[in-house]
Design a protein around this motif. Sequence first.
Motif, short mmCIF file in Angstrom:
data_model
loop_
_atom_site.label_atom_id
_atom_site.label_comp_id
_atom_site.label_asym_id
_atom_site.label_seq_id
_atom_site.Cartn_x
_atom_site.Cartn_y
_atom_site.Cartn_z
N GLU A 155 0.73 -1.39 0.08
CA GLU A 155 0.15 -0.04 0.08
C GLU A 155 0.77 1.30 0.11
O GLU A 155 0.46 2.21 -0.73
N SER A 156 2.02 1.38 0.70
CA SER A 156 2.54 2.37 0.86
C SER A 156 3.54 2.28 -0.43
O SER A 156 3.64 3.58 -1.08
N ALA A 157 3.88 1.52 -1.22
CA ALA A 157 4.49 1.48 -2.33
C ALA A 157 3.61 2.02 -3.50
O ALA A 157 4.12 2.89 -4.30
N LYS A 158 2.51 1.59 -3.62
CA LYS A 158 1.43 1.98 -4.38
C LYS A 158 1.34 3.52 -4.26
O LYS A 158 1.14 4.15 -5.68
N ALA A 159 0.81 3.87 -3.10
CA ALA A 159 0.67 5.26 -3.11
C ALA A 159 2.02 6.20 -3.75
O ALA A 159 1.89 7.28 -4.18
N PHE A 160 3.27 5.65 -3.27
CA PHE A 160 4.41 6.20 -3.70
C PHE A 160 4.37 6.49 -5.07
O PHE A 160 4.80 7.66 -5.72
N TYR A 161 4.62 5.31 -5.68
CA TYR A 161 4.81 5.28 -7.29
C TYR A 161 3.78 6.10 -8.13
O TYR A 161 4.00 6.55 -9.25
N THR A 162 2.18 5.72 -7.59
CA THR A 162 1.41 6.34 -8.48
C THR A 162 1.38 7.98 -8.54
O THR A 162 1.12 8.81 -9.26
N GLY A 168 -1.11 4.34 -13.07
CA GLY A 168 -2.32 3.88 -12.48
C GLY A 168 -2.11 2.65 -11.91
O GLY A 168 -0.95 2.00 -12.00
N ALA A 169 -2.74 1.96 -10.96
CA ALA A 169 -2.42 0.72 -10.47
C ALA A 169 -3.78 0.01 -10.52
O ALA A 169 -4.75 0.18 -9.78
N GLU A 170 -3.68 -1.45 -10.81
CA GLU A 170 -4.64 -2.47 -10.97
C GLU A 170 -4.42 -3.85 -10.11
O GLU A 170 -3.23 -4.27 -10.40
N THR A 180 -0.39 -6.38 -8.09
CA THR A 180 -0.64 -5.02 -8.72
C THR A 180 0.18 -4.96 -9.96
O THR A 180 1.27 -5.11 -10.07
N THR A 181 -0.51 -4.38 -11.14
CA THR A 181 -0.06 -4.06 -12.21
C THR A 181 -0.04 -2.48 -12.27
O THR A 181 -1.03 -1.92 -12.12
N PHE A 182 1.11 -2.00 -12.57
CA PHE A 182 1.26 -0.45 -12.79
C PHE A 182 0.87 -0.27 -14.16
O PHE A 182 1.28 -1.04 -15.23
N MET A 183 0.39 0.89 -14.40
CA MET A 183 -0.17 1.32 -15.83
C MET A 183 0.61 2.81 -16.23
O MET A 183 0.32 3.57 -15.26
N GLU A 186 -1.99 3.57 -21.10
CA GLU A 186 -2.45 2.77 -21.54
C GLU A 186 -1.37 1.21 -21.78
O GLU A 186 -1.71 0.17 -21.93
N ARG A 187 -0.22 1.68 -21.37
CA ARG A 187 0.91 0.70 -21.40
C ARG A 187 1.12 0.30 -19.94
O ARG A 187 1.09 0.88 -19.09
N HIS A 188 1.55 -1.29 -19.85
CA HIS A 188 1.92 -1.53 -18.60
C HIS A 188 3.26 -0.99 -18.25
O HIS A 188 4.26 -0.66 -19.03
N ALA A 189 3.49 -0.57 -17.12
CA ALA A 189 4.69 -0.30 -16.57
C ALA A 189 5.58 -0.95 -15.70
O ALA A 189 6.85 -0.94 -15.61
N GLY A 190 4.82 -1.72 -15.22
CA GLY A 190 5.64 -2.98 -14.09
C GLY A 190 4.54 -3.67 -13.26
O GLY A 190 3.33 -3.12 -13.41
#
Length: 263
Positions: A155-162, A168-170, A180-183, A186-190
């Motif tokens: 959760e901390s990592a998701k908040a930081f990178y977004t 985006g985060a799915e 979690t897939t970072f977007m 429209e492209r995948h980021a990681g």
Amino acid sequence: MAERTSYEPGTFNWIELRTTDGEGAKKFYSELFSWSTIDNQAGPDMIYVTLLKNEKDVAGLYEMPDEMRSQGVPAHWGHYISVESADETADKARELGGAVVMEPFDVMEIGRSAMIQDPTGANVSLWVPKAFFGAELVNEPGALCWNELATRDVESAKAFYTSLFGWGAETQEVIGGQYTTFMNGERHAGGMLQMTEDWGDIPPHWMAYFAFEDCEAAVEKINDLGGVIHHGPADIPNVGRFAVATDPQGAAFTVIKLLAPEE
């Protein structure tokens, strides 16, 4: 081939091995991925090796100086993300609870860089392209195809990178937990996964995935070349077959046979 001539800001654009044995690492990866190499004089006492697949830049490596070794830095793959401003992004990382491990600096005339650490402890580098934009080939056998964060606080990592990169985060349920897939647009980021107690004292980190034609063949080759397989081969449903390994110097990486490589 998935060739590149530029990267949108917020996209992983380069992968770099920092190793304890430059010649040994060159031999291992050249034989594993059929890479060719070019030695570049990067300073009085430093050789930076460009790694190529089909005459296209795919990665780099250098032998860590004594200062890094004395600090206990192990051999590892470093990840770079293309940004518009290393200075502004580093400042924003601080504001978001991260740290700046290496302040922004110019890399000759080829780019400007910095290294940051997210609030969970994983490092990643920033890159502002000038003469050098990053890897010319990705998502092909013998090239980088995915970047994945393993962390103990998703959760901390998701908040930081977004917040930092506008990703985006799915998040979805997968075997063994959530993924979690970072977007980036429209492209995948990681990707990102939760580290469990089974990981022991391994610190949070970004993992490099390299595409390979056949996972079992990759595992056999890694073993023959003196690497170590730590997990797999195993299947990721609807994605591919993978194995996690370390090279003879201890740097971790993943090989994967993708079912449907991204362009």
